[in-house]
Write an enzyme that holds these catalytic residues in place. Structure first.
Site: not given
Ligand SMILES: O=C(O)[C@H]1O[C@H](OP(=O)(O)OP(=O)(O)OC[C@H]2O[C@@H](n3ccc(=O)[nH]c3=O)[C@H](O)[C@@H]2O)[C@H](O)[C@@H](O)[C@H]1O
Length: 470
Positions: A278
């Site tokens: 991504y």
């Molecule tokens: O800023 C971005 O560019 C991206 O932001 C977002 O990604 P992320 O920051 O990864 O958000 P998100 O999935 O909500 O996980 C948040 C936290 O929860 C943790 N997480 C997640 C899932 C889970 O089951 N458990 C968990 O601990 C996980 O490890 C993480 O630490 C957008 O989805 C992406 O499309 C893109 O725009």
């Protein structure tokens, strides 16, 4: 269409010839003068001698009767294959016809009327903006904000099922009630894009259509290439040709910082170590847009969004799925970093992001080219849009528990190596300076608003839970 037919026929013939090599070797039995034989050395050999030298069952000599039966069996199989080919061709032609009728539908008189009415500007010096991904989370909010201040807005969205499409349809309904029309099509559809630009001289494109999600890239890598690379190029090709060329503002991502551990993340930091496909496609998008700016004079602004959340959000994101699971009494999985360190994100509330997007459109500066020709240098900008105050994932869960008045069942596990990064933290000085960007919503306030929306949208307030499949 020619290419598709070619691929079809060559696939079929290569399959047929490899599958029916044995059949070919029987042909000489009833076509004595045929050159259609499977063994090159046998082309000039009398049939009987050939059979004796190359029997199909080693050690055995075939009788004529057996050969005859095989010929009959193979002829009927050939007949079945012919039928199969006819059926395949018919279904292909009907597919072509239906996509053609979809195109015709999209370009009908009524369609143009809807597009023009949606694009109508109701303020002095207002914009006509094409919003891609308009039925998405950020797309919906930005479209509403632009329409509210009097800009013309036309949306395009493919309504794919990466997450529950019914949420996208509900967003569309809300936009429709404000006279915002969304064309249901993929940004890879050149003909529809061309029709749109032919119908409206867009001043701006707010490009938000993308395959989102960091971890899903391991499941479906091609969807990222399709939307974030191919789709982007198709859109830019259209924009470069347009007269006038629009200014483009588009969604990059905080994920481009990848393994960068210098905090806070500044636009000038390294972005050449992506941790997920991504992130890699978003980084590629930054390079691709640079090329179009350089060659064709398109005005480009890339916005690196930091984990955007809020009402009408994305069900695949942690804050959303945690809320759903907590309410349904199901466990949530909380990832933890190396040495037991909590993961953290610079969670950014949707209203702040919308302000950043609108300010980017307002300050974009004009594209300088026309009809694919550059006339002079055009602006190329990249900004972080974050909140500048990272919060850990366990703290996020705590805020949700308080708002939902329910304890979460937590499974804490080590962060899998699936593209995640341990933390994000935005330096927003550039956006502050150039866009007047100033985020004002902290995580507790934003999550309170989100939970209020969630409970109402999924019917918790009327005692129903409609979120089971969300
Ligand atoms: O800023 C971005 O560019 C991206 O932001 C977002 O990604 P992320 O920051 O990864 O958000 P998100 O999935 O909500 O996980 C948040 C936290 O929860 C943790 N997480 C997640 C899932 C889970 O089951 N458990 C968990 O601990 C996980 O490890 C993480 O630490 C957008 O989805 C992406 O499309 C893109 O725009």
């Amino acid at each position: 269409m020619k290419t598709k037919l070619f691929i079809w026929s060559s696939t079929f013939s290569s399959f047929f010839s490899s599958r029916y090599r044995p059949f070919q070797s029987y042909l000489p039995a009833f076509l004595p003068n045929s050159n259609f034989t499977s063994t090159p050395s046998s082309s000039n050999m009398p049939h009987q001698l050939e059979e004796e030298l190359f029997p199909s069952t080693p050690g055995k000599i075939k009788s004529d009767r057996r050969t005859f039966h095989r010929c009959v069996a193979s002829t009927s199989t050939l007949f079945l294959w012919a039928l199969f080919l006819i059926a395949l061709t018919a279904s292909y032609l009907s597919f072509i016809a239906s996509s053609g009728s979809r195109y015709l539908h999209h370009t009908s008189h009524d369609w143009k009327k809807h597009v023009r009415s949606s694009a109508q500007i109701h303020r002095k010096n207002g914009f006509s903006v094409l919003v891609t991904g308009a039925a998405g989370f950020v797309g919906t909010h930005v479209s509403l904000a632009l329409k509210k201040r009097g800009d013309g807005v036309v949306g395009i969205d493919n309504f794919n099922d990466y997450y529950d499409p019914s949420l996208k349809r509900s967003r569309r309904k809300m936009l429709q009630s404000k006279n915002i029309f969304i064309v249901e099509a993929d940004i890879n559809d050149r003909r529809i894009l061309a029709k749109l630009f032919e119908t409206v001289p867009f001043t701006h494109v707010m490009h938000l259509a993308a395959q989102a999600g960091v971890r899903y890239a391991m499941e479906n890598p091609n969807s990222y290439v399709h939307s974030n690379i191919a789709g982007l190029v198709t859109l830019l090709e259209q924009c470069k040709e347009a007269k006038p060329q629009p200014s483009i503002v588009w969604a990059s991502s905080s994920s481009v910082y990848g393994l960068n551990d210098k905090v806070p993340f500044s636009e000038s930091d390294r972005t050449d170590q992506p941790a997920s496909l991504y992130a890699a496609t978003k980084k590629a998008g930054e390079e691709i847009t640079h090329t179009y700016n350089h060659i064709y004079g398109l005005s480009i602004t890339g916005l690196r969004f930091f984990t955007v959340y809020g009402p009408w959000g994305r069900p695949d994101m942690a804050y959303f799925s945690f809320t759903r699971n907590i309410l349904q009494g199901r466990p949530i999985t909380v990832f933890r970093g190396k040495d037991g360190v909590d993961l953290a994100r610079d969670f950014t509330y949707i209203d702040d992001i919308v302000k950043g997007c609108v300010a980017s459109l307002d300050t974009a500066g004009k594209s300088t080219g026309t009809g694919g020709k550059k006339k002079g240098p055009a602006p190329y900008r990249i900004y972080n849009l974050g909140n500048t105050s990272p919060v850990t994932v366990p703290a996020l869960v705590g805020i949700l528990e308080k708002n939902l008045k329910t304890k979460a069942k937590k499974n804490v596990v080590a962060m899998p190596g699936n593209g995640d990064v341990p933390f994000t933290h935005a330096n927003i000085s550039l956006a502050r300076r150039d866009l007047g960007y100033n985020p004002t919503t902290d995580l507790p306030t934003g999550l309170r608003k989100f939970v209020k929306w969630y409970l109402s949208y999924y019917g918790y307030n009327d005692g129903k839970d409609k979120s089971v499949n969300s």
